[in-house]
Design a protein around this motif. Sequence first.
Motif, PDB file in Angstrom:
ATOM      1  N   UNK A 127      41.532 -74.491 -87.260  1.00  0.00           N
ATOM      2  CA  UNK A 127      40.121 -74.874 -87.173  1.00  0.00           C
ATOM      3  C   UNK A 127      39.435 -74.159 -86.009  1.00  0.00           C
ATOM      4  N   UNK A 128      38.202 -73.733 -86.243  1.00  0.00           N
ATOM      5  CA  UNK A 128      37.394 -73.212 -85.132  1.00  0.00           C
ATOM      6  C   UNK A 128      36.761 -74.423 -84.442  1.00  0.00           C
ATOM      7  N   UNK A 129      37.172 -74.629 -83.195  1.00  0.00           N
ATOM      8  CA  UNK A 129      36.734 -75.814 -82.448  1.00  0.00           C
ATOM      9  C   UNK A 129      35.408 -75.562 -81.745  1.00  0.00           C
ATOM     10  N   UNK A 130      35.229 -74.345 -81.296  1.00  0.00           N
ATOM     11  CA  UNK A 130      34.037 -73.980 -80.538  1.00  0.00           C
ATOM     12  C   UNK A 130      34.177 -72.550 -80.084  1.00  0.00           C
ATOM     13  N   UNK A 131      33.581 -72.245 -78.941  1.00  0.00           N
ATOM     14  CA  UNK A 131      33.586 -70.863 -78.455  1.00  0.00           C
ATOM     15  C   UNK A 131      33.780 -70.805 -76.948  1.00  0.00           C
ATOM     16  N   UNK A 132      34.258 -69.687 -76.497  1.00  0.00           N
ATOM     17  CA  UNK A 132      34.093 -69.299 -75.101  1.00  0.00           C
ATOM     18  C   UNK A 132      33.003 -68.234 -75.118  1.00  0.00           C
ATOM     19  N   UNK A 133      31.969 -68.447 -74.311  1.00  0.00           N
ATOM     20  CA  UNK A 133      30.832 -67.528 -74.417  1.00  0.00           C
ATOM     21  C   UNK A 133      30.179 -67.266 -73.071  1.00  0.00           C
ATOM     22  N   UNK A 134      29.467 -66.167 -73.025  1.00  0.00           N
ATOM     23  CA  UNK A 134      28.658 -65.803 -71.855  1.00  0.00           C
ATOM     24  C   UNK A 134      27.219 -65.621 -72.317  1.00  0.00           C
ATOM     25  N   UNK A 135      26.296 -65.929 -71.407  1.00  0.00           N
ATOM     26  CA  UNK A 135      24.871 -65.879 -71.726  1.00  0.00           C
ATOM     27  C   UNK A 135      24.155 -65.186 -70.575  1.00  0.00           C
ATOM     28  N   UNK A 136      23.179 -64.342 -70.922  1.00  0.00           N
ATOM     29  CA  UNK A 136      22.402 -63.663 -69.887  1.00  0.00           C
ATOM     30  C   UNK A 136      20.917 -63.706 -70.169  1.00  0.00           C
ATOM     31  N   UNK A 137      20.152 -63.393 -69.149  1.00  0.00           N
ATOM     32  CA  UNK A 137      18.694 -63.451 -69.248  1.00  0.00           C
ATOM     33  C   UNK A 137      18.068 -62.075 -69.416  1.00  0.00           C
ATOM     34  N   UNK A 138      18.905 -61.072 -69.552  1.00  0.00           N
ATOM     35  CA  UNK A 138      18.406 -59.718 -69.814  1.00  0.00           C
ATOM     36  C   UNK A 138      19.236 -59.129 -70.950  1.00  0.00           C
ATOM     37  N   UNK A 139      18.614 -58.305 -71.770  1.00  0.00           N
ATOM     38  CA  UNK A 139      19.384 -57.684 -72.848  1.00  0.00           C
ATOM     39  C   UNK A 139      20.436 -56.748 -72.244  1.00  0.00           C
ATOM     40  N   UNK A 140      21.536 -56.645 -72.950  1.00  0.00           N
ATOM     41  CA  UNK A 140      22.602 -55.758 -72.482  1.00  0.00           C
ATOM     42  C   UNK A 140      23.551 -55.474 -73.645  1.00  0.00           C
ATOM     43  N   UNK A 141      24.404 -54.493 -73.453  1.00  0.00           N
ATOM     44  CA  UNK A 141      25.403 -54.211 -74.473  1.00  0.00           C
ATOM     45  C   UNK A 141      26.735 -54.842 -74.064  1.00  0.00           C
ATOM     46  N   UNK A 142      27.566 -55.090 -75.056  1.00  0.00           N
ATOM     47  CA  UNK A 142      28.925 -55.586 -74.828  1.00  0.00           C
ATOM     48  C   UNK A 142      29.887 -54.612 -75.493  1.00  0.00           C
ATOM     49  N   UNK A 143      30.885 -54.184 -74.746  1.00  0.00           N
ATOM     50  CA  UNK A 143      31.856 -53.235 -75.292  1.00  0.00           C
ATOM     51  C   UNK A 143      32.982 -53.979 -76.009  1.00  0.00           C
ATOM     52  N   UNK A 144      33.793 -53.227 -76.713  1.00  0.00           N
ATOM     53  CA  UNK A 144      34.980 -53.829 -77.345  1.00  0.00           C
ATOM     54  C   UNK A 144      35.906 -54.408 -76.284  1.00  0.00           C
ATOM     55  N   UNK A 145      35.989 -53.750 -75.152  1.00  0.00           N
ATOM     56  CA  UNK A 145      36.822 -54.278 -74.058  1.00  0.00           C
ATOM     57  C   UNK A 145      36.273 -55.608 -73.543  1.00  0.00           C
ATOM     58  N   UNK A 146      34.955 -55.718 -73.475  1.00  0.00           N
ATOM     59  CA  UNK A 146      34.348 -56.990 -73.053  1.00  0.00           C
ATOM     60  C   UNK A 146      34.775 -58.121 -73.993  1.00  0.00           C
ATOM     61  N   UNK A 147      34.673 -57.851 -75.279  1.00  0.00           N
ATOM     62  CA  UNK A 147      35.018 -58.884 -76.264  1.00  0.00           C
ATOM     63  C   UNK A 147      36.522 -59.179 -76.211  1.00  0.00           C
ATOM     64  N   UNK A 148      37.321 -58.150 -76.008  1.00  0.00           N
ATOM     65  CA  UNK A 148      38.779 -58.371 -75.905  1.00  0.00           C
ATOM     66  C   UNK A 148      39.104 -59.253 -74.704  1.00  0.00           C
ATOM     67  N   UNK A 149      38.392 -59.047 -73.601  1.00  0.00           N
ATOM     68  CA  UNK A 149      38.606 -59.878 -72.424  1.00  0.00           C
ATOM     69  C   UNK A 149      38.253 -61.341 -72.737  1.00  0.00           C
ATOM     70  N   UNK A 150      37.138 -61.532 -73.439  1.00  0.00           N
ATOM     71  CA  UNK A 150      36.749 -62.903 -73.817  1.00  0.00           C
ATOM     72  C   UNK A 150      37.793 -63.529 -74.746  1.00  0.00           C
ATOM     73  N   UNK A 151      38.328 -62.716 -75.643  1.00  0.00           N
ATOM     74  CA  UNK A 151      39.356 -63.246 -76.563  1.00  0.00           C
ATOM     75  C   UNK A 151      40.589 -63.704 -75.792  1.00  0.00           C
ATOM     76  N   UNK A 152      40.968 -62.958 -74.773  1.00  0.00           N
ATOM     77  CA  UNK A 152      42.151 -63.335 -73.984  1.00  0.00           C
ATOM     78  C   UNK A 152      41.912 -64.648 -73.243  1.00  0.00           C
TER      79      UNK A 152
END
Lengths: 167, 103
Positions: A127-152
């Motif tokens: 089951x997907x219980x929820x998320x680990x997430x980050x939020x910002x107040x300015x637009x920005x890009x997220x790299x594959x490495x960024x997402x991999x870090x969040x997954x870990x």
Amino acid sequence: MKPDPLYDEARLQEIVELDLLAPDVDPILADLAAEAASRLGLPVSLISVVLDEALHVAAFNGPPGLWLDETRGHPVEWSFCATSVRTRDAFVVENAEEDAYHRTNPLVTQDGVRCYAGVPLISSRGHVLGNLCVVGLEQRTFSEDDVAMLRALAAEAVRRIERRRVG
Amino acid sequence: MNLSAQPGPARLPGYDLREPTEDDARESLRRVFGAERGAERWTAACREAGLTAGRVGSTALLQRVVQALSAQGGPAAAVARSVEIRIRTYARLSAAAPSGGQG
């Protein structure tokens, strides 16, 4: 039509069995949220539990005074995290003002959210219980490495969460 | 949770949010449990709160029933928390309008 997992009784049952709505979850997970925000240089990060009609904040990292830290949640229709419950995958919004759904989201129009990256917390029961997430107040890009870090970090969050299983 | 056909309370400007009602809570239960079991859950929670289903006419009364619903445990507790969060969010944002925080 495929049922919406937001309303899946077994998913909600597992959330309660894991006692994820209890206030003592925050100190167990807060360091993971803080690490995510710190590594990406963003002001706010959460570990969310996505319920049927609301997002519950299980762990919060951010500056003091934000209403979200007081309410510990918000309506699910404002939730970026709900997307991952439905897709079972990471969800990234680099410019919320141009996102087809979230450009009218009050968190964007009223509170200034501009970017979001979240990865799902998937239990050993699937089951997907929820998320680990980050939020910002300015637009920005997220790299594959960024997402991999969040997954870990999310994987570690799930390990800690599953130690709480009571049912 | 824009589920009630009734005109209902006013929406919070900017957030397009209105205060949850009994109808909203009942609809939430129907979505999770189905019509029959959802209605049974609500009736039992109302009874436990000393109230009658269909006559939960204020937010204060709704909070009493939601507390009883939470005590049922399992998915009902999750539904109850959703309603609580929506009540809390409405109260916080309506009290703070027009300034708020980032969520």
